[in-house]
Design a protein around this motif. Sequence first.
Motif, short mmCIF file in Angstrom:
data_model
loop_
_atom_site.label_atom_id
_atom_site.label_comp_id
_atom_site.label_asym_id
_atom_site.label_seq_id
_atom_site.Cartn_x
_atom_site.Cartn_y
_atom_site.Cartn_z
N GLY A 121 -49.72 -12.81 29.96
CA GLY A 121 -50.28 -11.53 30.07
C GLY A 121 -49.15 -10.67 29.98
O GLY A 121 -48.09 -10.86 29.25
N ASN A 122 -49.32 -9.23 30.43
CA ASN A 122 -48.20 -8.26 30.02
C ASN A 122 -47.60 -8.30 31.62
O ASN A 122 -48.07 -7.93 32.53
N TYR A 166 -50.34 -1.36 20.45
CA TYR A 166 -50.28 -1.87 21.83
C TYR A 166 -49.70 -3.23 21.83
O TYR A 166 -49.74 -4.11 20.79
N TYR A 221 -49.50 -7.06 22.81
CA TYR A 221 -50.23 -8.09 23.43
C TYR A 221 -49.69 -9.36 22.61
O TYR A 221 -49.46 -9.23 21.41
N SER A 239 -57.78 -9.55 16.69
CA SER A 239 -56.75 -10.30 17.14
C SER A 239 -56.62 -11.58 17.19
O SER A 239 -57.97 -12.35 17.05
N SER A 295 -55.90 -15.92 22.93
CA SER A 295 -54.88 -16.34 24.02
C SER A 295 -55.67 -17.24 24.88
O SER A 295 -56.48 -17.06 25.24
N HIS A 301 -55.10 -18.71 28.42
CA HIS A 301 -54.07 -18.56 29.68
C HIS A 301 -53.83 -19.72 30.33
O HIS A 301 -54.98 -20.46 30.76
N THR A 305 -49.08 -18.23 28.10
CA THR A 305 -50.15 -17.94 27.55
C THR A 305 -49.84 -18.86 26.09
O THR A 305 -48.79 -18.65 25.19
N ASP A 314 -54.71 -6.71 34.79
CA ASP A 314 -54.16 -6.65 33.62
C ASP A 314 -54.32 -5.64 32.91
O ASP A 314 -54.12 -5.57 31.61
N LYS A 315 -55.16 -4.52 33.42
CA LYS A 315 -55.31 -3.31 32.64
C LYS A 315 -54.73 -1.89 33.38
O LYS A 315 -54.80 -1.65 34.36
N GLN A 325 -54.03 4.18 28.11
CA GLN A 325 -53.26 3.24 27.34
C GLN A 325 -53.16 4.68 26.07
O GLN A 325 -53.89 5.38 25.82
#
Lengths: 136, 558
Positions: free
Chosen positions: A120-121, B141, B143, B194, B197, B199, B206, B328-329, B333
């Motif tokens: 993740g970030n 952004y 990622y 995109s 991913s 996880h 990732t 994770d948000k 943004q």
Amino acid sequence: MWARAVRLGLRVPLGGRRGFTSKADPQGSGRVTAEVIEHLERLALVDFGSREAVARLEKAIAFADRLHAVHTDGVEPMESVLEDRCLYLRSDNVVEGNCAEELLQNSHRVVEEYFVAPPGNISLPKLDEQEPFLHS
Amino acid sequence: MAAPVLRWGCPGTCRAIAWVYGVPRRRRGAWTGSTSSWIRGQSSLAQEPLHTSRKPRKGEHKWAAVVGLEIHAQISSNSKLFSGSQVCFAAPPNSLVSFFDASLPGTLPVLNRRCVEAAVMTGLALNCHINKKSLFDRKHYFYADLPAGYQITQQRLPIAVNGSLTYGICVGKRRSQVTTRTVRVKQIQLEQDSGKSLHDDLRSQTLVDLNRAGIGLLELVLEPDLSCGEEAATAVRELQLILQALGTSQANMAEGQLRVDANVSVHHPGEPLGVRTEVKNLNSIRFLAKAIDYEIQRQIKELENGGEILNETRSFDYKLGCTVPMRDKEGKQDYRFMPEPNLPPLLLYDTTSLPAGADSQQVINVDQIRERLPELPSVTRERLIQQYGMLPEHSFTLLNEVGLLEFFQNVIKETRAEPKKVTSWVLNTFLGYLKLQNLAVRESPVTASALAELLDLLDSKAISSSAAKQVFEELWKNEGKTPAQIVSEKKLELMQDQEALEQLCRSVMQGHPEVVMDVKKGNPRAINRLIGLVRKATLGRADPAVIKAILEKQLSCH
């Protein structure tokens, strides 16, 4: 080039103010605030690191501000310097790919043909936790 | 076996009703008014019997829900939007990735003509205004699955705007009538997909597969004209059918070719809109409806308990049937939109503006695309109604069920029977059996030819309709027998011998003089009893209408 008044009459909204002049403008003197620096560091993952770097940024903004000397009332802004070019349309054929080995060589870590990235970030530390060089 | 015509399989929620009646704060009673049994079942407050049938009084607060959808449809093309690598669902990781997709320095985007055509077709099908000039932008952004650090999209000036999507929703007590609703399409834009991913929480890493990175997407933004899960699900289903009919996207939600995010808020009518939450991770139409309805109820409950709604992103947990906040948000943004410097504006032409002597490969003529649009679902339905005299709800069902229309048309082709008979058998009997065993049309043990043969037998009056149902049940067992074989094996043929039938009628009447008396007395139901007795005697091999005629003739002679 500027006399391009006969455009398609499409008013392009200036969404997402480009450049930092708008944020620095209220100060008048072109100083960039600490909040803006923190915001930029988060967005661009750039580390300004020192007072000199911020000063350099302010000089760059002042340099760009000289564009205001040009009278642009009633002139439609350009989208890009390429806007007169023809956009080339490619046929829908498969001509690339199949080079996983080559691409994966670029990666520091690889697991079974997957690129490996951190989970993740990772959040940046908050401003108060950083070196307070701006306040000195 | 009379099975119901397919209903739209949502846990029956709004039934064309936008309002949900809440209760005033002071009395935390049951949900009242026209809420569905699903909601009652979920709500633990629905215990007090006093309020269940109460109508909302003046001054009581009504809630209105507002739902806006953002839909991403993967364009069905051979290669990606800006590069020549292949578009394919399952492939070894990172094998369908070009240097541009991997964002290596020195690579440039080259626009795929097919993707532009797909966008124009979709825009035309949704009654949009096609922008003759549209622009590409970068949305930034960070990622791991976005190697460039930005996505090329069309934020300032998308390719199509201001359209509409019309869908049909079932209303009425038995949900048998179809009424049309419309949701406005704000815009359609081209953008890149995109990568994927995976996880690996165990090893805190990732894994990134860029096969999907760069595939062309159509982002469709719908205005918040929807008010509940069922409307949203129906609209998305209609969009799926349109995209599939156009061939612009296979629109399979399970394979990620169609992704829907829902923005949900509630407010009191007349007051400003409430804070909205975004609901993601909806990978089927059923869950889309469930998630939206859950979120509406959650927000209403929260507000009625004095809480507030956070402008957050929530994920739908389909196992628990509820939405949960996503990790994770981080807040709002800033995507730092900027024009894509490597792509000039996209110019489209029509027949009048087409530049003379232009290379046909390099220009796109919107008029030409409009002329070549395939038949849209709404037109197909109308055609079915006109051609076969069926009801609108029948045409909706035929198109809604995958493969059913083709099956229906194959039966029609091979049988002499009337279209209305075919419609009835396909939508009631055939579909009923499918639904009972939860089968898709392509898994059906009964082929279109078999059903056609059966209907021919029925049409030629070789068998009765009840016998036909028996034959169908036998066919469903899939033992390899044809309808004709089953009929002869089980001796289901209609008695053709008129005299023998007349004789049977006479003997039945002789054997049941009291019933005959009843008929003569004028009891209208007695004749049916007689018919029943004769049918039993014929082992169901006689047409009841014929029996009735013979009996009436014989009775009048006495």
